[in-house]
Enzyme design. Structure first.
Site, PDB file in Angstrom:
ATOM      1  N   GLY A  58       0.846  -1.192   0.000  1.00  0.00           N
ATOM      2  CA  GLY A  58       0.000   0.000   0.000  1.00  0.00           C
ATOM      3  C   GLY A  58       0.874   1.231   0.000  1.00  0.00           C
ATOM      4  O   GLY A  58       2.045   1.157   0.370  1.00  0.00           O
ATOM      5  N   CYS A  85       5.352  -5.958   1.752  1.00  0.00           N
ATOM      6  CA  CYS A  85       5.676  -4.523   1.712  1.00  0.00           C
ATOM      7  C   CYS A  85       4.935  -3.780   2.844  1.00  0.00           C
ATOM      8  O   CYS A  85       5.254  -3.981   4.004  1.00  0.00           O
ATOM      9  CB  CYS A  85       5.379  -3.963   0.331  1.00  0.00           C
ATOM     10  SG  CYS A  85       6.209  -2.390   0.057  1.00  0.00           S
ATOM     11  N   TYR A  86       3.940  -2.982   2.529  1.00  0.00           N
ATOM     12  CA  TYR A  86       3.202  -2.291   3.614  1.00  0.00           C
ATOM     13  C   TYR A  86       2.630  -3.316   4.589  1.00  0.00           C
ATOM     14  O   TYR A  86       2.650  -3.105   5.812  1.00  0.00           O
ATOM     15  CB  TYR A  86       2.076  -1.447   3.012  1.00  0.00           C
ATOM     16  CG  TYR A  86       1.276  -0.680   4.053  1.00  0.00           C
ATOM     17  CD1 TYR A  86       1.688   0.569   4.489  1.00  0.00           C
ATOM     18  CD2 TYR A  86       0.113  -1.223   4.612  1.00  0.00           C
ATOM     19  CE1 TYR A  86       0.976   1.264   5.463  1.00  0.00           C
ATOM     20  CE2 TYR A  86      -0.611  -0.537   5.580  1.00  0.00           C
ATOM     21  CZ  TYR A  86      -0.176   0.708   5.998  1.00  0.00           C
ATOM     22  OH  TYR A  86      -0.883   1.388   6.955  1.00  0.00           O
ATOM     23  N   HIS A 172       8.381  -7.708  -3.373  1.00  0.00           N
ATOM     24  CA  HIS A 172       7.103  -8.138  -3.955  1.00  0.00           C
ATOM     25  C   HIS A 172       7.246  -9.495  -4.676  1.00  0.00           C
ATOM     26  O   HIS A 172       7.705  -9.534  -5.810  1.00  0.00           O
ATOM     27  CB  HIS A 172       6.608  -7.083  -4.953  1.00  0.00           C
ATOM     28  CG  HIS A 172       6.149  -5.838  -4.279  1.00  0.00           C
ATOM     29  ND1 HIS A 172       4.862  -5.674  -3.834  1.00  0.00           N
ATOM     30  CD2 HIS A 172       6.823  -4.710  -3.935  1.00  0.00           C
ATOM     31  CE1 HIS A 172       4.744  -4.484  -3.259  1.00  0.00           C
ATOM     32  NE2 HIS A 172       5.921  -3.874  -3.317  1.00  0.00           N
ATOM     33  N   GLU A 174       4.953 -11.191  -5.970  1.00  0.00           N
ATOM     34  CA  GLU A 174       3.959 -11.318  -7.035  1.00  0.00           C
ATOM     35  C   GLU A 174       4.419 -10.721  -8.363  1.00  0.00           C
ATOM     36  O   GLU A 174       3.810 -10.959  -9.407  1.00  0.00           O
ATOM     37  CB  GLU A 174       2.638 -10.645  -6.595  1.00  0.00           C
ATOM     38  CG  GLU A 174       2.667  -9.122  -6.508  1.00  0.00           C
ATOM     39  CD  GLU A 174       3.253  -8.566  -5.192  1.00  0.00           C
ATOM     40  OE1 GLU A 174       3.966  -9.315  -4.504  1.00  0.00           O
ATOM     41  OE2 GLU A 174       3.004  -7.390  -4.884  1.00  0.00           O
ATOM     42  N   GLY A 227     -22.535 -10.116 -27.761  1.00  0.00           N
ATOM     43  CA  GLY A 227     -21.551 -10.525 -28.757  1.00  0.00           C
ATOM     44  C   GLY A 227     -20.175 -10.639 -28.134  1.00  0.00           C
ATOM     45  O   GLY A 227     -19.296 -11.282 -28.665  1.00  0.00           O
ATOM     46  N   ASP A 230     -17.819 -11.750 -22.223  1.00  0.00           N
ATOM     47  CA  ASP A 230     -18.362 -11.842 -20.868  1.00  0.00           C
ATOM     48  C   ASP A 230     -19.818 -12.294 -20.866  1.00  0.00           C
ATOM     49  O   ASP A 230     -20.193 -13.226 -20.152  1.00  0.00           O
ATOM     50  CB  ASP A 230     -18.236 -10.499 -20.139  1.00  0.00           C
ATOM     51  CG  ASP A 230     -16.819  -9.959 -20.198  1.00  0.00           C
ATOM     52  OD1 ASP A 230     -15.910 -10.765 -20.461  1.00  0.00           O
ATOM     53  OD2 ASP A 230     -16.634  -8.765 -19.990  1.00  0.00           O
ATOM     54  N   LYS A 369     -10.576 -11.205 -16.413  1.00  0.00           N
ATOM     55  CA  LYS A 369     -10.898 -11.391 -17.838  1.00  0.00           C
ATOM     56  C   LYS A 369     -10.294 -12.677 -18.425  1.00  0.00           C
ATOM     57  O   LYS A 369     -10.964 -13.434 -19.122  1.00  0.00           O
ATOM     58  CB  LYS A 369     -10.389 -10.178 -18.628  1.00  0.00           C
ATOM     59  CG  LYS A 369     -10.792 -10.164 -20.079  1.00  0.00           C
ATOM     60  CD  LYS A 369     -12.120  -9.500 -20.244  1.00  0.00           C
ATOM     61  CE  LYS A 369     -12.599  -9.513 -21.665  1.00  0.00           C
ATOM     62  NZ  LYS A 369     -13.899  -8.832 -21.785  1.00  0.00           N
TER      63      LYS A 369
END
Ligand code: XMP
Length: 513
Positions: A58, A85-86, A172, A174, A227, A230, A369
């Site tokens: 953060g 981190c934070y 980090h 990630e 179309g 999703d 997505k």
């Protein structure tokens, strides 16, 4: 979507830029996770029996006024916690350590030496390359903790209290630039938190199908197909759950990409046998857009026409009490904790008249997505549909600058089809966020054959983005640009000039209107 029976990780969000990325990485390891507000009460988290918690990074400083904090009782839950981190600094301060404001921060690639005694780093080399982005740093570790990593300027780049299953990283894991990042997350999730990694698309489908079935019972549901990926995936999943109790409405606005309307119809009516009403409303949309050039007015005209068409169909569909929508996780992540599914007012098909009030079914509301695309593949949707790039709700109308006539839409549609074909042929289509054609309200002089022309211009827009909020224009190789220009001009005779849009977002937006 039912998640109660599967293993679960909560990520407490302290506002870090990488919070969604942490979630992606955890899910890539087949462990389901949800992002929740950082101040969610420990008791509330415990109700869902998570296997572990991750505290995100953060932007704040832990000692700043109004710095986000967590319920200290989370550290008493007895489940493994990883602070990043934070999140690491907060763990240090809450548990009795100290954090200091360093004279200089660490940003970017940073070498970190790891302690051999660390449980979290077991099996890793003694030095790894990590991604750092911090000003503050842990000074004193809390009682019972051991510092387990250091850099040249940061004596506590990681700490742990393995008996209490508490771990903290200043860097980090990630981010792809942290070389052993996946191994560290892997070790935390599987060896320390005891996860099995049983979150698969097949399990997800089964859970979602059961969930939809139990909610809908013997009632009816309605889905507006656009179309796009999703709504198609949401409809397919719902169809699998309740079959003919689902009715799909596809409003063909006349503003879709080449072949899109027929593809939707073929997929749903032909392939799945789902009840589908295709409403050919192009005349209504072009009538509503006549003489309109202002971008906002266009959107409003399209929105209200869409609602009118959808409402007519909805009234004709007897007794539908549920509305299926393809809302995705990035639109849902919000403060408020691990809320159970709440019934919200419609927003995609917003502004429906009051006599049409539905309970929402949003089967994709916890997915990103690319997970929706993977789900679409598992459900057997055609690859062409599943891998199609995002497309704006108002369709090609926002890619025709000036008045949206049938002729203008037809020009931009044919040019857009060329862009898609060329991008696919050169292997670029799936590498970028979006690539499309725009028809500016411009004529310019050209020469074709021996004849002077006064023709239309097509602007090609190709951008990279992770979420559509910001975007960078793509440096396409010159041979791809050359092919785009040549094929557009030869296949769309109204066009005698092709330009390439080299603006990022900001300051431009992705769409021109
Ligand atoms: P902008 O143009 O705002 O677009 O930079 C960001 C992303 O959103 C898409 N977009 C829309 N999607 N309805 C949608 O569903 C809309 O009205 C709409 N307008 C823009 C755009 O294609 C890009 O991916």
């Amino acid at each position: 979507m039912s998640t109660e029976r599967q293993e679960l990780i909560f990520i407490l969000d302290f506002g870090g830029q990488y919070t969604q990325l942490i979630a992606r990485r955890v899910r890539d390891l087949h462990v389901f996770c949800e992002i929740v507000s950082c101040d969610t009460k420990a008791a509330r988290l415990a109700e869902r029996a998570p296997k572990a918690l991750i505290l995100s990074g953060g932007p704040a400083s832990v000692y700043a006024d109004a710095a986000p904090t967590c319920d200290p009782a989370i550290f008493e839950l007895g489940i493994p916690i990883l602070g990043i981190c934070y999140g690491a600094q907060l763990m240090a301060t809450v548990l009795g350590g100290t954090v200091e404001h360093a004279p200089s921060g660490e940003y970017g690639q940073t070498a970190v030496s790891l302690s051999e005694s660390s449980r979290l780093f077991r099996g890793l080399p003694s030095e790894i390359s990590t991604w750092m982005s911090h000003m503050d740093r842990i000074h004193d570790v809390p009682p019972g903790f051991e510092a387990t990593a250091a850099t040249s300027v940061c004596p506590v780049a990681a700490m742990e209290h393995s008996a209490r299953h508490l771990y903290a990283l200043q860097f980090h894991p990630e981010v792809a630039q942290t070389t052993a990042g996946t191994q560290i997350l892997n070790r935390f999730l599987f060896d320390i938190a005891g996860c099995f990694g049983d979150w698969t698309m097949e399990n997800l489908v089964n859970g979602a199908v059961q969930d939809i079935r139990s909610r809908v019972g013997d009632k009816r549901a309605l889905c507006a197909l656009s179309g796009g990926v999703d709504s198609s995936v949401a409809a397919t999943l719902t169809y699998r759950a309740i079959g003919q109790q689902l009715s799909c409405v596809f409003v063909d606005t006349g503003l879709l990409r080449a072949g899109e309307g027929d593809q939707v119809e073929a997929t749903f009516r032909g392939h799945f046998g789902a009840p589908l009403a295709r409403v050919d409303a192009a005349d209504r949309f072009f009538a509503a857009l006549k003489g309109v050039t202002d971008p906002e007015q266009k959107r409003k005209a399209i929105g209200s026409t869409f609602i009118a068409c959808f409402a007519e169909q909805a009234r004709a569909t007897q007794d539908a009490q549920f509305l299926v929508q393809g809302t995705l996780y990035p639109d849902v992540i919000e403060s408020g904790g691990p809320v159970a599914h709440t019934i919200k007012s419609h927003h995609n098909v917003g502004g429906l008249p009051p006599d049409l009030s539905f309970v929402l079914i949003e089967p994709l509301r916890l997915l990103f997505k690319d997970e929706v695309r993977a789900l679409g593949r598992v459900l057997g949707l055609p690859e062409e549909l599943v891998s199609r790039q995002p497309f704006p709700g108002p369709g090609l109308a926002v890619r025709v600058i000036g008045e949206v006539t049938r002729e203008n839409v037809d020009i931009v549609r044919r040019a857009d089809a060329v862009v898609e074909r060329v991008m696919r042929r050169f292997g670029w289509y799936n590498k970028v966020w979006q690539s499309f054609a725009v028809l500016p309200d411009v004529h310019s002089v050209g020469i074709q054959g021996d004849t002077r022309t006064y023709g239309r211009t097509i602007a090609v827009r190709v951008v990279d983005s992770t979420d559509g909020m910001t975007a960078d224009w793509v440096r396409l190789p010159s041979e791809v640009l050359q092919e785009l220009s040549q094929v557009i001009v030869s296949e769309v005779p109204e066009v005698n000039r092709v330009v390439y849009d080299i603006t990022s977002k900001p300051p431009a937006t992705i769409e021109w209107e």
